[in-house]
Design a protein around this motif. Structure first.
Motif, mmCIF file in Angstrom:
data_model
loop_
_atom_site.group_PDB
_atom_site.id
_atom_site.type_symbol
_atom_site.label_atom_id
_atom_site.label_comp_id
_atom_site.label_asym_id
_atom_site.label_seq_id
_atom_site.Cartn_x
_atom_site.Cartn_y
_atom_site.Cartn_z
ATOM 1 N N ALA A 1 2.279 2.011 -5.928
ATOM 2 C CA ALA A 1 3.011 2.734 -5.141
ATOM 3 C C ALA A 1 2.444 2.500 -3.804
ATOM 4 N N VAL A 2 3.240 2.177 -2.743
ATOM 5 C CA VAL A 2 2.657 2.118 -1.332
ATOM 6 C C VAL A 2 3.522 2.935 -0.591
ATOM 7 N N THR A 3 2.832 3.430 0.597
ATOM 8 C CA THR A 3 3.586 4.343 1.586
ATOM 9 C C THR A 3 3.048 3.808 2.802
ATOM 10 N N LEU A 4 3.851 4.440 3.965
ATOM 11 C CA LEU A 4 3.851 3.930 5.491
ATOM 12 C C LEU A 4 2.274 3.888 5.775
ATOM 13 N N GLU A 5 1.495 4.825 5.269
ATOM 14 C CA GLU A 5 0.163 5.074 5.617
ATOM 15 C C GLU A 5 -0.762 3.971 4.906
ATOM 16 N N ASN A 6 -0.266 3.593 3.721
ATOM 17 C CA ASN A 6 -1.508 2.707 3.140
ATOM 18 C C ASN A 6 -0.850 1.188 2.786
ATOM 19 N N PHE A 7 0.135 0.923 3.282
ATOM 20 C CA PHE A 7 0.755 -0.418 2.901
ATOM 21 C C PHE A 7 -0.028 -1.667 3.676
ATOM 22 N N GLN A 8 -0.601 -1.450 4.883
ATOM 23 C CA GLN A 8 -1.190 -2.558 5.341
ATOM 24 C C GLN A 8 -2.728 -2.583 4.662
ATOM 25 N N SER A 9 -3.154 -1.580 4.283
ATOM 26 C CA SER A 9 -4.691 -1.436 3.755
ATOM 27 C C SER A 9 -4.555 -2.211 2.198
ATOM 28 N N HIS A 10 -3.371 -1.848 1.532
ATOM 29 C CA HIS A 10 -3.171 -2.268 0.289
ATOM 30 C C HIS A 10 -3.024 -3.788 0.389
ATOM 31 N N LEU A 11 -2.307 -4.344 1.319
ATOM 32 C CA LEU A 11 -2.006 -5.895 1.703
ATOM 33 C C LEU A 11 -3.475 -6.606 1.981
ATOM 34 N N ALA A 12 -4.195 -5.937 2.906
ATOM 35 C CA ALA A 12 -5.469 -6.311 3.077
ATOM 36 C C ALA A 12 -6.399 -6.599 1.711
ATOM 37 N N ASN A 13 -6.284 -5.489 0.887
ATOM 38 C CA ASN A 13 -7.198 -5.459 -0.158
ATOM 39 C C ASN A 13 -6.728 -6.844 -1.093
ATOM 40 N N CYS A 14 -5.517 -6.864 -1.410
ATOM 41 C CA CYS A 14 -4.768 -7.876 -2.061
ATOM 42 C C CYS A 14 -5.401 -9.447 -1.461
ATOM 43 N N ARG A 15 -5.114 -9.569 -0.260
ATOM 44 C CA ARG A 15 -5.961 -10.868 0.239
ATOM 45 C C ARG A 15 -7.155 -10.970 -0.126
ATOM 46 N N ASN A 16 -8.046 -9.851 0.043
ATOM 47 C CA ASN A 16 -9.382 -9.918 -0.052
ATOM 48 C C ASN A 16 -9.510 -10.595 -1.638
ATOM 49 N N GLU A 17 -8.568 -10.083 -2.592
ATOM 50 C CA GLU A 17 -8.995 -10.205 -3.724
ATOM 51 C C GLU A 17 -8.269 -11.712 -4.188
ATOM 52 N N GLY A 18 -7.756 -12.596 -3.299
ATOM 53 C CA GLY A 18 -7.437 -13.892 -3.812
ATOM 54 C C GLY A 18 -5.886 -13.892 -3.919
#
Length: 283
Positions: free
Chosen positions: A54-71
């Motif tokens: 689940a994502v929120t306004l506060e963590n949306f970008q950080s979740h995306l960055a983590n996913c990108r780093n994971e491939g």
């Protein structure tokens, strides 16, 4: 660069049937899938074994960055999303900085979606359209039901199509209901279901030709809409609400609208005696 549905993919999942349809297709293609879920996400057994965060306004970008780093590098937006209400602090932060996620949500629907896409692409993702992954959902040209639109229905659909084009230019909505060439209702931020739920009483009051025209709903994308996100769609629920409102049928722009559960939706329309007409853009 890779480009197929079998690549590592993030589903930005809202409410409705589309996220599950996307997931089924990606699984069939052998894609590695993760979901970032938004308020209203329906879930269900089909998501068993899939990491859903689940994502929120506060963590949306950080979740995306983590996913990108994971491939993960491919993203598909799926499902309905209600724009969140901002607190006073969030609003002040948004107006003070054009780079925050809150700031990107302050514009019109189209502006907000384009801003979100630009942000996602800047992180390094490729945005895929839902209809690229599940092309079988696209409404193909023609009348899809046993019932066909009458001459009056076709005139009402043409009028509704003109109204939807005008609404789209103002970035308001994707649907309209017309009876006897009169506009009975239009889609606003509340969505298509809300429009249909109010249509029955409006038709009783304002249909100028109740003996000749029951009324029709038409749905199409906005002019110049980015079809990678917010592609219009109908489904069995749309048919049920249209029938409850007393409409004679539903028309959509062929090749530009998704039909969820196509066989079930068409069967429901046949059962209620409604037509579904995928109308070419030129009429």
């Amino acid at each position: 660069m890779p480009g197929g549905a079998a690549e590592a993919t993030i589903i930005i999942a809202g409410s409705g049937e589309l996220p599950a349809e996307i997931l089924k297709s990606l699984r069939k293609a052998g894609s590695d899938v993760r979901a970032l879920t938004l308020p209203g996400f329906d879930g269900g057994p089909v998501w068993d074994g899939i990491l859903c965060q689940a994502v929120t306004l506060e963590n949306f970008q950080s979740h995306l960055a983590n996913c990108r780093n994971e491939g993960f590098w491919q993203i598909v937006f799926a499902g309905s999303v209600h724009r969140p209400q901002l607190s006073e602090a969030e609003y002040r932060r948004a107006t003070a900085s054009g780079d925050s996620i809150e700031a990107k949500l302050l514009g019109s629907d189209d502006q907000a979606l384009r801003s979100i896409i630009a942000m996602v692409e800047a992180i390094g993702f490729t945005v895929r359209a839902a209809h690229e992954i599940v092309p079988e959902l696209i409404a193909t040209p023609g009348v899809l039901t046993r019932k066909h639109p009458s001459h009056e229905d076709r005139l009402d659909v043409a009028r509704a199509a003109a109204i939807v084009r005008a609404l789209g230019k103002a970035d308001v909505g994707q649907s309209a209901i017309v009876a006897g060439r009169q506009c009975i209702a239009v889609e606003t931020i509340a969505g298509t279901d809300n429009m249909l739920e109010s249509a029955g009483s409006l038709l009783l009051q304002f249909n100028p030709m109740p003996d000749q025209a029951r009324g029709v709903m038409y749905k199409a994308p906005k002019p110049d809409q980015d079809m990678r996100v917010d592609m219009p769609a109908i489904g069995r629920r749309t048919v049920e609400l249209a029938a409850a409102a007393g409409l004679g049928g539903i028309s959509v722009e062929a090749g530009a609208v998704l039909i969820f559960g196509k066989s079930e939706t068409i069967a429901a329309a046949d059962r209620f005696g409604l037509f579904i007409w995928a109308r070419p853009p030129d009429g």
